[in-house]
Design a protein around this motif. Sequence first.
Motif, PDB file in Angstrom:
ATOM      1  N   LEU A 116       0.812  -1.222   0.000  1.00  0.00           N
ATOM      2  CA  LEU A 116       0.000   0.000   0.000  1.00  0.00           C
ATOM      3  C   LEU A 116       0.843   1.269   0.000  1.00  0.00           C
ATOM      4  N   ARG A 124      -5.378   5.266  -1.131  1.00  0.00           N
ATOM      5  CA  ARG A 124      -5.289   4.368   0.027  1.00  0.00           C
ATOM      6  C   ARG A 124      -6.604   4.347   0.799  1.00  0.00           C
ATOM      7  N   ALA A 158      -5.419   2.261  -8.019  1.00  0.00           N
ATOM      8  CA  ALA A 158      -4.763   1.672  -6.844  1.00  0.00           C
ATOM      9  C   ALA A 158      -4.394   0.212  -7.105  1.00  0.00           C
TER      10      ALA A 158
END
Length: 173
Positions: A116, A124, A158
């Motif tokens: 992450l 995030r 992401a």
Amino acid sequence: MIPDEDTEQTPVVTDLGGATALSYRKARNIAARIYKKADADDKKVISGMVSDCEFVEEWLVTGRRPGNKRGVERLAAYQREKLVDPLRMQAYVSNSKAGSPSNLTDSDYFVIEEALRVLTDLERDCFLLSYGHCMPHSYIADVLGLSRGNISTLLKRAKEKIQENRNNNLFLA
């Protein structure tokens, strides 16, 4: 033992070779010829052999399980490899040590943190809300004050970043 069709007196063992479509086709044809001469009890067993040979032959010829419309190389989006295990992601977010089998070890926690690390704060937050807290995109959009389309774009970005980080980071191998 499979009786040779020319001589009915002595059975001869026939080598059908390796697992190739041709060898299964030969075995199916031999079983079909035997089926014609068999009695009622044997016909049931032999018909099962014939159908098994047909199944394997189709699998070998097409390269995919018979009856499937597409092969493994064309899985639907929901069947593709998951980027993160949902239970591990939820355990990461809750950070509980209550003795559950889904709890993370320190090394598991480090691996998720490292994966992450490449995300922006907004990516995030979206990722953790979606995969950690299992919230729908509409709820995340309301919480963050963004559109649902924007949430989908952030999650897609992401996932791409995490996948690239997993492929290039030695700690995530």
